[in-house]
Design an enzyme around this catalytic site. Sequence first.
Site, PDB file in Angstrom:
ATOM      1  N   SER A   1       0.852  -1.189   0.000  1.00 21.20           N
ATOM      2  CA  SER A   1       0.000   0.000   0.000  1.00 21.20           C
ATOM      3  C   SER A   1       0.884   1.234   0.000  1.00 21.20           C
ATOM      4  O   SER A   1       2.022   1.192   0.493  1.00 21.20           O
ATOM      5  CB  SER A   1      -0.897   0.015   1.248  1.00 21.20           C
ATOM      6  OG  SER A   1      -1.512   1.281   1.426  1.00 21.20           O
TER       7      SER A   1
ATOM      8  N   TYR B   1      -1.694  -1.108  10.404  1.00 18.11           N
ATOM      9  CA  TYR B   1      -1.904  -1.415   8.990  1.00 18.11           C
ATOM     10  C   TYR B   1      -0.738  -0.879   8.155  1.00 18.11           C
ATOM     11  O   TYR B   1      -0.187  -1.597   7.308  1.00 18.11           O
ATOM     12  CB  TYR B   1      -3.217  -0.814   8.504  1.00 18.11           C
ATOM     13  CG  TYR B   1      -3.503  -1.103   7.050  1.00 18.11           C
ATOM     14  CD1 TYR B   1      -4.034  -2.331   6.662  1.00 18.11           C
ATOM     15  CD2 TYR B   1      -3.238  -0.155   6.058  1.00 18.11           C
ATOM     16  CE1 TYR B   1      -4.283  -2.609   5.327  1.00 18.11           C
ATOM     17  CE2 TYR B   1      -3.486  -0.423   4.725  1.00 18.11           C
ATOM     18  CZ  TYR B   1      -4.011  -1.650   4.362  1.00 18.11           C
ATOM     19  OH  TYR B   1      -4.249  -1.918   3.034  1.00 18.11           O
TER      20      TYR B   1
END
Length: 265
Positions: A141, A154
Amino acid sequence: MSSTLGTALVTGASSGIGATYARKLAERGHDLLLVARDEERLAALAAELKDGHGIAADILKADLTLPADVKRVEERLRADQAISVLVNNAGIGPNGVLLDGDIDYLDRMIAINVTAANRLAVAAAQAFAQRGRGTIINIASVVALAPEIFNGTYSASKAFILALTQSLAHELRETPVRIQAVLPGLTRTEIFDRVGSSFDHIDPERVMDVEDLVRSAVVGLDQGELVTVPSLEDASLLAQFGAARQNLGPHLSKRVPASRYMAKA
Protein backbone atom coordinates in the site's frame (compact mmCIF):
# COMPACT_ATOMS: atom_id res chain seq x y z
CA MET A 1 -4.53 -29.48 -20.88
CA SER A 2 -2.33 -27.32 -18.63
CA SER A 3 -1.41 -23.77 -19.57
CA THR A 4 2.14 -23.27 -20.83
CA LEU A 5 2.21 -20.13 -18.66
CA GLY A 6 1.63 -22.21 -15.56
CA THR A 7 -0.77 -21.70 -12.68
CA ALA A 8 -1.25 -18.45 -10.79
CA LEU A 9 -2.03 -18.83 -7.08
CA VAL A 10 -4.07 -15.82 -5.95
CA THR A 11 -4.84 -15.24 -2.27
CA GLY A 12 -7.81 -13.15 -1.21
CA ALA A 13 -9.31 -14.11 -4.56
CA SER A 14 -13.02 -14.01 -3.72
CA SER A 15 -13.42 -10.27 -4.36
CA GLY A 16 -11.70 -6.95 -4.95
CA ILE A 17 -8.06 -6.82 -6.01
CA GLY A 18 -7.62 -10.59 -5.82
CA ALA A 19 -10.61 -11.40 -8.01
CA THR A 20 -9.55 -8.72 -10.50
CA TYR A 21 -6.03 -10.17 -10.72
CA ALA A 22 -7.58 -13.61 -11.27
CA ARG A 23 -9.61 -12.28 -14.20
CA LYS A 24 -6.62 -10.48 -15.70
CA LEU A 25 -4.36 -13.53 -15.43
CA ALA A 26 -7.07 -15.77 -16.89
CA GLU A 27 -7.30 -13.37 -19.86
CA ARG A 28 -3.56 -13.89 -20.34
CA GLY A 29 -3.99 -17.66 -20.37
CA HIS A 30 -2.86 -18.66 -16.88
CA ASP A 31 -4.52 -21.51 -15.06
CA LEU A 32 -5.60 -20.49 -11.58
CA LEU A 33 -5.60 -21.64 -7.98
CA LEU A 34 -7.96 -19.33 -6.09
CA VAL A 35 -7.54 -19.04 -2.32
CA ALA A 36 -9.89 -17.38 0.18
CA ARG A 37 -12.33 -18.17 3.00
CA ASP A 38 -15.54 -17.85 0.97
CA GLU A 39 -15.77 -21.17 -0.87
CA GLU A 40 -19.05 -20.30 -2.60
CA ARG A 41 -17.69 -17.12 -4.16
CA LEU A 42 -14.45 -18.86 -5.14
CA ALA A 43 -16.40 -21.59 -6.91
CA ALA A 44 -18.49 -19.03 -8.80
CA LEU A 45 -15.39 -17.13 -9.91
CA ALA A 46 -13.62 -20.33 -10.95
CA ALA A 47 -16.62 -21.36 -13.07
CA GLU A 48 -16.79 -17.89 -14.67
CA LEU A 49 -13.12 -17.95 -15.64
CA LYS A 50 -13.12 -21.53 -16.90
CA ASP A 51 -16.15 -20.82 -19.09
CA GLY A 52 -14.93 -17.42 -20.24
CA HIS A 53 -11.29 -18.18 -20.99
CA GLY A 54 -10.96 -21.94 -21.35
CA ILE A 55 -8.41 -22.18 -18.56
CA ALA A 56 -8.28 -24.55 -15.59
CA ALA A 57 -9.32 -23.02 -12.27
CA ASP A 58 -9.13 -24.76 -8.92
CA ILE A 59 -10.11 -23.43 -5.50
CA LEU A 60 -8.61 -23.83 -2.05
CA LYS A 61 -10.65 -22.67 0.93
CA ALA A 62 -8.34 -21.21 3.57
CA ASP A 63 -8.45 -18.69 6.40
CA LEU A 64 -4.97 -17.17 6.37
CA THR A 65 -5.27 -15.97 9.95
CA LEU A 66 -4.99 -19.66 10.92
CA PRO A 67 -1.46 -21.17 10.86
CA ALA A 68 -2.73 -24.58 9.78
CA ASP A 69 -4.50 -23.09 6.76
CA VAL A 70 -1.44 -21.03 5.82
CA LYS A 71 0.66 -24.19 5.90
CA ARG A 72 -1.83 -25.98 3.62
CA VAL A 73 -1.48 -23.22 1.05
CA GLU A 74 2.30 -23.24 1.46
CA GLU A 75 2.43 -27.01 0.94
CA ARG A 76 0.41 -26.69 -2.27
CA LEU A 77 2.68 -23.90 -3.46
CA ARG A 78 5.80 -25.97 -2.85
CA ALA A 79 4.43 -29.27 -4.18
CA ASP A 80 2.63 -28.13 -7.35
CA GLN A 81 5.32 -27.69 -9.98
CA ALA A 82 2.83 -25.95 -12.29
CA ILE A 83 2.51 -22.92 -10.01
CA SER A 84 4.53 -20.10 -11.56
CA VAL A 85 2.86 -16.97 -10.13
CA LEU A 86 1.95 -15.95 -6.59
CA VAL A 87 -0.36 -12.96 -6.13
CA ASN A 88 0.13 -12.40 -2.41
CA ASN A 89 -2.96 -10.28 -1.90
CA ALA A 90 -4.96 -11.50 1.11
CA GLY A 91 -5.25 -8.94 3.88
CA ILE A 92 -7.57 -6.99 6.12
CA GLY A 93 -7.80 -3.27 6.76
CA PRO A 94 -8.07 -1.19 9.93
CA ASN A 95 -11.28 -0.47 11.80
CA GLY A 96 -10.20 2.83 13.30
CA VAL A 97 -7.24 4.63 14.83
CA LEU A 98 -4.85 2.79 17.14
CA LEU A 99 -5.76 4.74 20.27
CA ASP A 100 -9.32 3.44 19.97
CA GLY A 101 -8.37 0.09 18.47
CA ASP A 102 -9.19 -3.48 19.45
CA ILE A 103 -5.77 -5.02 19.99
CA ASP A 104 -7.07 -8.54 19.30
CA TYR A 105 -8.24 -7.34 15.89
CA LEU A 106 -4.80 -5.83 15.29
CA ASP A 107 -3.18 -9.18 16.10
CA ARG A 108 -5.47 -10.78 13.53
CA MET A 109 -4.42 -8.13 11.00
CA ILE A 110 -0.75 -8.93 11.62
CA ALA A 111 -1.44 -12.65 11.28
CA ILE A 112 -2.77 -12.26 7.74
CA ASN A 113 -1.04 -9.10 6.48
CA VAL A 114 2.41 -10.00 7.80
CA THR A 115 2.81 -13.58 9.04
CA ALA A 116 0.87 -15.34 6.29
CA ALA A 117 2.13 -13.02 3.55
CA ASN A 118 5.73 -13.51 4.66
CA ARG A 119 5.45 -17.30 4.78
CA LEU A 120 3.92 -17.53 1.31
CA ALA A 121 6.33 -15.04 -0.25
CA VAL A 122 9.38 -16.83 1.13
CA ALA A 123 7.99 -20.25 0.17
CA ALA A 124 7.33 -18.99 -3.36
CA ALA A 125 10.81 -17.48 -3.64
CA GLN A 126 12.42 -20.75 -2.56
CA ALA A 127 10.22 -22.90 -4.82
CA PHE A 128 10.48 -20.65 -7.87
CA ALA A 129 14.25 -20.31 -7.55
CA GLN A 130 14.52 -24.11 -7.61
CA ARG A 131 12.15 -24.32 -10.60
CA GLY A 132 14.07 -21.67 -12.50
CA ARG A 133 11.00 -19.52 -13.18
CA GLY A 134 8.26 -17.66 -11.38
CA THR A 135 6.73 -14.33 -10.46
CA ILE A 136 5.82 -13.01 -7.02
CA ILE A 137 3.41 -10.07 -6.75
CA ASN A 138 3.13 -8.72 -3.22
CA ILE A 139 0.26 -6.30 -2.61
CA ALA A 140 1.37 -3.57 -0.21
CA SER A 141 0.00 0.00 0.00
CA VAL A 142 1.10 3.59 -0.45
CA VAL A 143 0.89 3.96 3.33
CA ALA A 144 4.10 1.93 3.44
CA LEU A 145 5.71 5.20 2.29
CA ALA A 146 3.50 7.55 4.32
CA PRO A 147 2.52 5.84 7.60
CA GLU A 148 1.53 9.12 9.26
CA ILE A 149 -1.65 9.34 7.21
CA PHE A 150 -3.25 6.06 8.30
CA ASN A 151 -3.65 3.43 10.99
CA GLY A 152 -0.18 2.57 12.34
CA THR A 153 -0.47 -1.22 12.49
CA TYR A 154 -1.90 -1.42 8.99
CA SER A 155 0.75 0.96 7.64
CA ALA A 156 3.49 -1.03 9.39
CA SER A 157 2.16 -4.28 7.92
CA LYS A 158 2.40 -2.82 4.42
CA ALA A 159 5.86 -1.36 5.10
CA PHE A 160 6.87 -4.91 6.04
CA ILE A 161 5.66 -6.18 2.66
CA LEU A 162 7.58 -3.47 0.81
CA ALA A 163 10.81 -4.17 2.73
CA LEU A 164 10.37 -7.92 2.27
CA THR A 165 9.96 -7.47 -1.48
CA GLN A 166 13.03 -5.25 -1.80
CA SER A 167 15.17 -7.66 0.21
CA LEU A 168 13.94 -10.74 -1.67
CA ALA A 169 14.62 -8.96 -4.96
CA HIS A 170 18.25 -8.58 -3.88
CA GLU A 171 18.50 -12.29 -2.99
CA LEU A 172 16.79 -13.32 -6.23
CA ARG A 173 18.86 -11.06 -8.47
CA GLU A 174 20.89 -13.95 -9.96
CA THR A 175 17.76 -16.04 -10.69
CA PRO A 176 15.03 -15.75 -13.36
CA VAL A 177 12.41 -15.13 -10.65
CA ARG A 178 10.60 -11.78 -10.90
CA ILE A 179 9.20 -9.96 -7.89
CA GLN A 180 7.08 -6.82 -7.55
CA ALA A 181 5.53 -4.83 -4.74
CA VAL A 182 2.30 -3.05 -5.72
CA LEU A 183 1.39 0.00 -3.65
CA PRO A 184 -2.25 0.97 -4.23
CA GLY A 185 -3.81 4.08 -2.81
CA LEU A 186 -7.46 4.23 -1.77
CA THR A 187 -9.24 1.64 -3.89
CA ARG A 188 -12.96 0.97 -4.13
CA THR A 189 -13.22 -2.61 -2.82
CA GLU A 190 -15.12 -4.46 -0.11
CA ILE A 191 -12.28 -4.03 2.39
CA PHE A 192 -13.80 -0.73 3.58
CA ASP A 193 -17.28 -2.20 3.90
CA ARG A 194 -15.93 -5.02 6.07
CA VAL A 195 -14.53 -2.62 8.65
CA GLY A 196 -17.57 -0.34 8.65
CA SER A 197 -16.14 2.51 6.59
CA SER A 198 -16.98 4.08 3.26
CA PHE A 199 -15.65 6.47 0.64
CA ASP A 200 -18.56 8.91 0.98
CA HIS A 201 -16.46 11.62 2.65
CA ILE A 202 -13.47 11.26 0.30
CA ASP A 203 -12.84 13.24 -2.88
CA PRO A 204 -13.71 10.80 -5.72
CA GLU A 205 -10.56 11.87 -7.57
CA ARG A 206 -8.50 10.24 -4.80
CA VAL A 207 -10.20 6.83 -5.06
CA MET A 208 -9.00 4.27 -7.58
CA ASP A 209 -11.14 1.86 -9.53
CA VAL A 210 -9.91 -1.67 -8.92
CA GLU A 211 -9.81 -2.49 -12.64
CA ASP A 212 -7.57 0.52 -13.32
CA LEU A 213 -5.37 -0.40 -10.37
CA VAL A 214 -4.71 -3.93 -11.58
CA ARG A 215 -4.24 -2.83 -15.20
CA SER A 216 -1.62 -0.30 -14.11
CA ALA A 217 0.09 -2.83 -11.83
CA VAL A 218 0.33 -5.41 -14.61
CA VAL A 219 1.86 -2.82 -16.94
CA GLY A 220 4.42 -2.10 -14.23
CA LEU A 221 5.19 -5.80 -13.92
CA ASP A 222 5.62 -6.13 -17.71
CA GLN A 223 8.03 -3.18 -17.62
CA GLY A 224 10.13 -4.81 -14.90
CA GLU A 225 9.26 -2.48 -12.05
CA LEU A 226 10.24 -3.68 -8.58
CA VAL A 227 7.90 -1.17 -6.91
CA THR A 228 4.74 -0.01 -8.67
CA VAL A 229 2.56 2.85 -7.42
CA PRO A 230 -0.40 2.58 -9.82
CA SER A 231 -1.64 6.13 -9.23
CA LEU A 232 1.73 7.79 -9.81
CA GLU A 233 1.77 9.76 -13.06
CA ASP A 234 5.35 11.02 -12.69
CA ALA A 235 7.50 7.90 -12.28
CA SER A 236 10.58 10.07 -11.72
CA LEU A 237 9.27 10.92 -8.23
CA LEU A 238 9.55 7.28 -7.16
CA ALA A 239 12.94 7.04 -8.86
CA GLN A 240 14.15 10.06 -6.88
CA PHE A 241 12.86 8.50 -3.67
CA GLY A 242 14.70 5.28 -4.46
CA ALA A 243 17.90 7.13 -5.32
CA ALA A 244 17.76 9.07 -2.02
CA ARG A 245 17.34 5.80 -0.13
CA GLN A 246 20.33 4.29 -1.93
CA ASN A 247 22.43 7.39 -1.24
CA LEU A 248 21.59 7.11 2.45
CA GLY A 249 22.70 3.47 2.55
CA PRO A 250 26.47 3.90 3.06
CA HIS A 251 25.84 6.20 6.04
CA LEU A 252 23.50 3.91 7.96
CA SER A 253 26.12 1.76 9.68
CA LYS A 254 29.57 3.04 10.52
CA ARG A 255 31.48 4.48 13.44
CA VAL A 256 29.41 7.19 15.11
CA PRO A 257 31.02 10.63 14.65
CA ALA A 258 31.66 12.59 17.81
CA SER A 259 29.55 15.46 16.47
CA ARG A 260 26.46 13.28 16.94
CA TYR A 261 26.78 12.94 20.71
CA MET A 262 28.98 15.76 21.97
CA ALA A 263 27.13 18.56 23.75
CA LYS A 264 27.07 21.82 21.88
CA ALA A 265 28.14 25.01 23.61
